[in-house]
Design a protein around this motif. Structure first.
Motif, PDB file in Angstrom:
ATOM      1  N   HIS A  59      10.288  -4.841  -7.530  1.00  0.00           N
ATOM      2  CA  HIS A  59      10.139  -4.973  -9.200  1.00  0.00           C
ATOM      3  C   HIS A  59       8.471  -4.283  -9.858  1.00  0.00           C
ATOM      4  O   HIS A  59       8.841  -3.980 -10.935  1.00  0.00           O
ATOM      5  N   HIS A  60       7.958  -5.165  -8.814  1.00  0.00           N
ATOM      6  CA  HIS A  60       6.443  -3.746  -9.319  1.00  0.00           C
ATOM      7  C   HIS A  60       6.576  -2.624  -9.210  1.00  0.00           C
ATOM      8  O   HIS A  60       5.813  -1.801 -10.694  1.00  0.00           O
ATOM      9  N   ARG A  61       7.005  -1.912  -8.814  1.00  0.00           N
ATOM     10  CA  ARG A  61       7.797  -0.483  -8.641  1.00  0.00           C
ATOM     11  C   ARG A  61       7.986   0.208  -9.850  1.00  0.00           C
ATOM     12  O   ARG A  61       7.748   0.908  -9.855  1.00  0.00           O
ATOM     13  N   GLN A  62       9.025  -0.587  -9.700  1.00  0.00           N
ATOM     14  CA  GLN A  62       9.928   0.106 -10.675  1.00  0.00           C
ATOM     15  C   GLN A  62       9.470  -0.012 -12.084  1.00  0.00           C
ATOM     16  O   GLN A  62       9.495   0.724 -12.807  1.00  0.00           O
ATOM     17  N   VAL A  63       8.770  -1.449 -12.153  1.00  0.00           N
ATOM     18  CA  VAL A  63       8.323  -1.316 -13.396  1.00  0.00           C
ATOM     19  C   VAL A  63       6.884   0.108 -13.469  1.00  0.00           C
ATOM     20  O   VAL A  63       6.920   0.382 -14.632  1.00  0.00           O
ATOM     21  N   ALA A  64       5.746  -0.229 -12.649  1.00  0.00           N
ATOM     22  CA  ALA A  64       5.125   1.204 -12.657  1.00  0.00           C
ATOM     23  C   ALA A  64       5.338   1.844 -12.631  1.00  0.00           C
ATOM     24  O   ALA A  64       5.403   3.364 -13.507  1.00  0.00           O
ATOM     25  N   ALA A  65       7.136   2.816 -11.878  1.00  0.00           N
ATOM     26  CA  ALA A  65       7.640   3.440 -12.766  1.00  0.00           C
ATOM     27  C   ALA A  65       7.728   4.451 -14.001  1.00  0.00           C
ATOM     28  O   ALA A  65       8.459   5.328 -14.039  1.00  0.00           O
ATOM     29  N   ALA A  66       8.743   3.017 -14.776  1.00  0.00           N
ATOM     30  CA  ALA A  66       8.709   3.019 -15.502  1.00  0.00           C
ATOM     31  C   ALA A  66       7.933   3.086 -17.028  1.00  0.00           C
ATOM     32  O   ALA A  66       8.118   4.468 -17.649  1.00  0.00           O
ATOM     33  N   TRP A  67       6.073   2.473 -16.264  1.00  0.00           N
ATOM     34  CA  TRP A  67       5.641   3.074 -17.366  1.00  0.00           C
ATOM     35  C   TRP A  67       5.210   4.307 -16.882  1.00  0.00           C
ATOM     36  O   TRP A  67       4.595   4.921 -17.490  1.00  0.00           O
ATOM     37  N   GLN A  68       5.112   4.797 -15.921  1.00  0.00           N
ATOM     38  CA  GLN A  68       4.632   5.771 -15.490  1.00  0.00           C
ATOM     39  C   GLN A  68       5.523   6.978 -16.085  1.00  0.00           C
ATOM     40  O   GLN A  68       5.056   8.293 -16.525  1.00  0.00           O
ATOM     41  N   GLU A  69       6.967   6.953 -16.671  1.00  0.00           N
ATOM     42  CA  GLU A  69       7.902   7.881 -17.341  1.00  0.00           C
ATOM     43  C   GLU A  69       7.229   7.818 -18.323  1.00  0.00           C
ATOM     44  O   GLU A  69       7.481   8.879 -18.725  1.00  0.00           O
ATOM     45  N   SER A  70       7.886   6.211 -19.018  1.00  0.00           N
ATOM     46  CA  SER A  70       7.096   6.405 -20.876  1.00  0.00           C
ATOM     47  C   SER A  70       6.099   7.261 -20.908  1.00  0.00           C
ATOM     48  O   SER A  70       5.761   8.200 -22.032  1.00  0.00           O
ATOM     49  N   LEU A  78       1.000  -1.542   0.021  1.00  0.00           N
ATOM     50  CA  LEU A  78       0.293   0.321   0.283  1.00  0.00           C
ATOM     51  C   LEU A  78       0.760   0.851   0.079  1.00  0.00           C
ATOM     52  O   LEU A  78       0.965   2.097  -0.331  1.00  0.00           O
ATOM     53  N   LEU A  79       2.585   1.416  -0.039  1.00  0.00           N
ATOM     54  CA  LEU A  79       2.932   2.308   0.041  1.00  0.00           C
ATOM     55  C   LEU A  79       3.269   2.948  -0.861  1.00  0.00           C
ATOM     56  O   LEU A  79       2.745   2.577  -2.070  1.00  0.00           O
ATOM     57  N   PRO A  80       2.568   4.674  -1.074  1.00  0.00           N
ATOM     58  CA  PRO A  80       2.784   5.140  -2.191  1.00  0.00           C
ATOM     59  C   PRO A  80       3.916   5.012  -3.435  1.00  0.00           C
ATOM     60  O   PRO A  80       4.808   4.585  -2.329  1.00  0.00           O
ATOM     61  N   LEU A  81       3.851   5.660  -4.637  1.00  0.00           N
ATOM     62  CA  LEU A  81       4.937   5.066  -5.364  1.00  0.00           C
ATOM     63  C   LEU A  81       5.775   6.133  -4.835  1.00  0.00           C
ATOM     64  O   LEU A  81       6.854   5.703  -5.485  1.00  0.00           O
ATOM     65  N   LYS A  82       5.878   6.942  -4.883  1.00  0.00           N
ATOM     66  CA  LYS A  82       7.266   8.280  -4.248  1.00  0.00           C
ATOM     67  C   LYS A  82       7.812   7.311  -2.587  1.00  0.00           C
ATOM     68  O   LYS A  82       8.118   8.095  -2.488  1.00  0.00           O
ATOM     69  N   ALA A  83       7.134   6.688  -1.802  1.00  0.00           N
ATOM     70  CA  ALA A  83       7.189   6.744  -1.296  1.00  0.00           C
ATOM     71  C   ALA A  83       8.825   6.504  -0.721  1.00  0.00           C
ATOM     72  O   ALA A  83       8.635   5.234  -1.698  1.00  0.00           O
ATOM     73  N   ASP A  84       9.656   6.087  -0.180  1.00  0.00           N
ATOM     74  CA  ASP A  84      11.253   5.359   0.394  1.00  0.00           C
ATOM     75  C   ASP A  84      11.009   3.909   0.636  1.00  0.00           C
ATOM     76  O   ASP A  84      10.904   3.497   1.906  1.00  0.00           O
TER      77      ASP A  84
END
Length: 700
Positions: free
Chosen positions: A198-209, A44-50
Motif C-alpha cells: 500500500h505504501h509503495r502504491q501511494v508512493a508510486a501514485a505520488w511520483q506519477e502525479s 528497503l526494496l527500491p520502488l522499481k523492484a518487483d
C-alpha cells in the motif's frame, strides 16, 4: 525454515538482489528473526523492484516446498491479477503446456464471498484445490492436471490487507507434509507485506502525479514558482528560461532585488505585509489570491512586464508557510493597452479643441448680433467677436501650393509681434521642400499662434525659441504617441518644429503638456484651439517631445498630398476638407468582445482603412449581403455560437470568395489556408500588426 539463526540487532542494507543482514539478540526466536529480516528486506526494496516476487519468495522460504502465486487487487474493476509465480522453476515447461500460456498477467474476478474471506487476513485452506484457488476461472481439467504436476498436498490462500483495504492475495500450493508448518508467521508476513504494498502504491501514485505536474509546469508558457515567507525561491519551473533567460537554479540562488525593478520590489513587499496583516483580521478563504503586474529584468538586462498570480501555501492548521504563484509575460498586452489609451486620449483632445472652437464661435455670433450705437464701444466688441469666431467663412483665401520655408519667413514677424521683444528667435533654414496644399493665411496665423502659445506656457528665457522646418518620416508607432492627430498616415511629411528650453516638462504627462499649451482659460485658449483646428483641418498632426538636454520640441506635421474635397459644404471653407484617406474597400470586424472590436476598428481607421464591426455571425452575414464595399472579413476564432471555423462556410455563402483574416487566441492551433483563410493573426495583436496583415490581404 532456512537460515533463521538469531544475531544482534544491527541492520546493514545490502545491494539490491542480495539478502539483508539483520542482527538480533541470541535468544530471539527463529520465527521473529525471519519476520524481522523479511519485513526489513521488503521495506528497503527500491520502488522499481518487483515486490510481489520478493513476497512470494519469502512465503516459500517460510513454508518450504511449495508453489506460491502472488496477485494484486484492483478495487476499480474487482479483479485479482497474477503478478508473480514462485517455485515453478523445474515445473515451468509443464505449467506452460497445461495452461496453454504464461499465467502472469491473468485476471480473476472475485465475488463478494471471496472478497470477504480475503479481507479477513487469515490463512484459509481451500477444499476445492487449484480450481478454488483460481476462483473457478481455470477449467477443472486443467486444475487437475496442475495438481498432478505439482503433487499437491494442500491449497491455501490469504488476503493482503492494509487495514480494511485489500491490495492483493497470496495463493499457496503446498507440496510437503504438513502443508504449512506455522500459519501465524505467514499471516504476520502477509499483514506487513500488505502495508508495504500500500505504501509503495501511494508512493508510486505520488511520483506519477509529481511527474505529470512537472511535465505540465516544465512545458507551460507560464512560470510556476514557490517561495518561503522571506521571498526566497524554493521552486521555479524551467519555463523561466524563456521568460527571463535564467535557469531555475540561477533564479533560486538570486535575491528578489536582482529580478524585480525597485518600484515593483517595494510593491511586492508592501502587498506581503498587507496580506500577513490580513491573516489576523479575516478568516481564510481558499479561493483568495492576488494578481499584480510587476516590472522584471531579464538576464540580458532588458525589462519586461509580468503578471503575477499568487496565494499562500498553508500548513495543516491553515497558517501561511510560503507563497505559490504563476507568472506570465504581459509586455505586449501592456503595449496594446497603452496604445488604446493613447488613441483614446488623442481623440479626446481633438474633440476638446473642436468643441472649444465651436463654443467660441457660437458666442462670437451672439456678440456680432448685438445692437450697436453711438454709446456702444463697437470696435472692441467686434474685435473680441472676431477673436471668438476665429477663421470664419469670410476668410476667402483660395487653396494653393505652399512652400513651407517661405511660409516660415512670413511667420517669424508675426511671432515677434505676439511675444516679448526680448525673446530671441533662431530659425534654422533648410533646403526647399515639396509644397503642401492649403490656405497660406490660415496656416501662417495658426503657426504664429502656436509658437506664441508655446512661449506663454514655457517661457524661453535666454535661450529663445528655435524654429526649424524640413521633412519628418513617421511610422505607426510614432503616430501612436502624437498629442493630436486625426487623419495623418505613416510616411514622410512636411514638419515645422518650435523648441524651447523647458526642463520642468520631465514631470508632465501628454495631457498636462496639452493643457499648458491651451492655457487655463480665456482668449489665449480660444486662439490656440482655433490654430490646432486649422492644423487638423489641413490633415496635420501635433507631436511634443523632450530631448535629453531639456528642450521641449513642438512638431507640426502637414501631409504633402492634401487634395480638396468637392463636396465640402460647411460654413468654414476648410472645416469639411480634411483629407479623404479612407480605403475604397471596407474591413468587416466580427468579434463578440466590444473592446477588441473598438481596438481593431480604431487601428484600421487610423491607418486610413474603412472598417465596420459586428458582434455576431448573423449580423456579419447581413452586412456581407447588404454592403458590397466589404472586401475583407476579420473573424474571431471564439465567435458564438460554435467558433470561427464553423462560421467560415456561412460567411462564404453570403459572399463567395471574400478573403477572411482569422484571429486565433493564444495557444490555439491555426487553421490551414484550405479552410478559406487568407491571413492569420494571433490575439492579443498589436495594431500595427493588424494593419500590416489587412493591407497584405487587400494588396493581393
Amino acid at each position: 525454515m532456512n537460515d533463521l539463526e538469531p544475531t544482534s540487532p544491527t541492520r546493514h542494507p545490502a545491494p539490491e538482489g542480495d539478502a539483508v543482514a539483520v542482527r538480533h539478540p541470541a535468544d530471539t526466536p527463529p520465527e521473529l528473526a525471519f519476520l524481522a529480516r523479511a519485513i526489513t528486506e521488503l521495506s528497503l526494496l527500491p520502488l522499481k523492484a518487483d515486490v510481489y516476487r520478493r513476497i512470494g519468495e519469502l512465503v516459500r522460504e517460510a513454508i518450504g516446498n511449495a508453489v506460491v502465486a502472488v496477485q494484486s487487487y484492483d478495487e476499480a474493476d474487482g479483479k485479482l491479477t497474477m503478478r508473480a509465480l514462485v517455485g515453478v522453476e523445474g515445473l515451468l515447461d509443464g505449467f506452460l503446456s497445461v495452461m496453454g500460456g504464461h499465467p502472469i498477467g491473468m485476471s480473476f474476478p472475485i465475488h463478494d464471498q471471496a472478497r470477504a474471506g480475503l479481507g479477513s487476513g487469515r490463512l484459509i485452506q481451500l477444499s476445492g484445490g487449484i480450481h478454488s484457488l483460481a476462483l473457478g476461472v481455470v477449467p477443472r481439467s486443467i486444475c487437475h492436471a496442475l495438481e498432478r504436476l505439482t503433487r499437491l498436498s494442500g491449497t491455501f490462500v490469504i488476503g493482503l490487507c492494509a487495514g480494511s483495504k485489500l491490495v492483493g492475495s497470496v495463493g499457496i500450493i503446498a507440496r510437503s507434509k504438513p502443508p504449512v508448518p506455522n500459519s501465524s508467521v505467514i499471516e504476520a508476513l502477509a499483514r506487513h507485506a500488505a502495508l508495504i504494498i500500500h505504501h509503495r502504491q501511494v508512493a508510486a501514485a505520488w511520483q506519477e502525479s509529481e511527474a505529470r505536474y512537472r511535465l505540465l509546469t516544465e512545458h507551460a508558457a507560464d512560470v510556476v514558482w514557490m517561495t518561503d515567507l522571506r521571498l526566497r525561491f524554493t521552486y521555479v519551473s524551467s519555463s523561466v528560461r524563456h521568460l527571463l533567460g535564467y535557469t531555475p537554479g540561477e533564479i533560486m540562488a538570486m535575491p528578489l532585488p536582482q529580478i524585480l525593478a525597485p518600484g515593483s520590489l517595494s510593491l511586492v513587499r508592501g502587498i506581503l505585509a498587507e496580506e500577513m496583516a490580513r491573516e489576523w483580521r479575516t478568516p481564510h478563504d481558499p479561493a483568495y489570491h492576488r494578481v499584480v503586474e510587476l516590472e522584471a529584468k531579464r538576464k540580458d538586462g532588458s525589462s519586461l512586464w509580468i503578471s503575477v498570480r499568487a496565494e499562500f501555501v498553508r500548513d495543516p492548521e491553515g497558517s501561511p508557510i510560503g507563497i505559490l504563484g504563476t507568472t506570465r509575460d504581459v509586455t505586449e498586452l501592456r503595449l496594446r493597452e497603452e496604445e488604446r489609451h493613447l488613441v483614446e486620449a488623442r481623440a479626446s483632445r481633438c474633440k476638446k479643441v473642436r468643441c472649444l472652437r465651436g463654443m467660441a464661435r457660437a458666442i462670437g455670433r451672439e456678440i456680432e448680433a448685438l445692437p450697436t450705437g453711438p454709446d456702444t464701444p463697437t470696435e472692441p466688441i467686434l474685435a473680441y467677436a472676431q477673436t471668438l469666431l476665429g477663421y470664419t467663412s469670410e476668410d476667402k483665401d483660395s487653396r494653393e501650393q505652399i512652400d513651407i520655408p517661405s511660409l516660415i519667413e512670413e511667420v517669424l514677424p508675426l511671432i515677434r509681434e505676439r511675444v516679448s521683444c526680448s525673446t530671441q528667435l533662431h530659425h534654422a533654414r533648410t533646403e526647399r521642400l515639396p509644397p503642401v496644399t492649403g490656405h497660406p493665411a490660415l496656416l501662417r496665423d495658426a503657426l504664429a499662434t502656436l509658437a506664441a502659445g508655446l512661449l506663454a506656457a514655457f517661457p524661453a528665457g535666454d535661450t529663445g525659441l528655435q524654429v526649424w522646418s524640413g521633412t519628418r518620416a513617421v511610422d505607426a508607432l510614432d503616430l501612436a504617441h502624437f498629442i493630436l492627430s486625426e487623419s495623418l498616415l505613416p510616411g514622410t511629411h512636411a514638419c515645422v518644429e518650435f523648441s524651447v528650453h523647458a526642463p520642468e516638462t520631465t514631470t508632465l504627462s501628454a495631457d498636462d503638456l496639452f493643457d499648458r499649451l491651451l492655457g487655463n482659460y480665456g482668449t489665449p485658449a480660444i486662439r490656440v484651439a482655433n490654430a490646432l483646428c486649422i492644423l487638423l483641418d489641413h490633415g496635420g498632426a501635433l507631436q511634443a517631445s523632450l530631448e535629453e538636454n531639456g528642450r521641449l520640441s513642438l512638431s507640426l506635421l502637414l501631409p504633402f498630398d492634401l487634395h480638396k474635397r468637392e463636396d465640402a459644404t460647411e460654413e468654414h471653407p476648410f472645416e469639411a476638407e480634411a483629407p479623404d484617406w479612407s480605403c475604397p474597400s471596407t474591413v468587416l470586424i466580427v468579434d463578440a468582445d466590444a473592446g477588441t472590436r473598438w481596438l481593431a476598428q480604431s487601428a484600421l481607421e487610423e491607418a486610413g482603412i474603412a472598417a465596420l464591426s459586428v458582434d455576431s455571425v448573423a449580423a456579419a452575414v447581413k452586412a456581407l449581403r447588404r454592403d458590397t464595399n466589404i472586401a475583407v472579413v476579420l473573424l474571431d476564432s471564439a465567435i458564438a455560437p460554435s467558433g470561427g471555423i464553423t462560421a467560415i462556410p456561412e460567411l462564404l455563402r453570403a459572399r463567395p470568395g471574400v478573403p477572411i483574416v482569422y484571429c486565433s487566441g493564444f495557444g490555439e492551433p491555426a487553421p490551414s489556408e484550405t479552410d478559406g483563410i487568407a491571413g492569420l493573426i494571433q490575439k492579443p495583436f498589436l495594431p500595427k500588426v493588424l494593419v500590416r496583415t489587412v493591407r497584405g490581404v487587400l494588396a493581393r
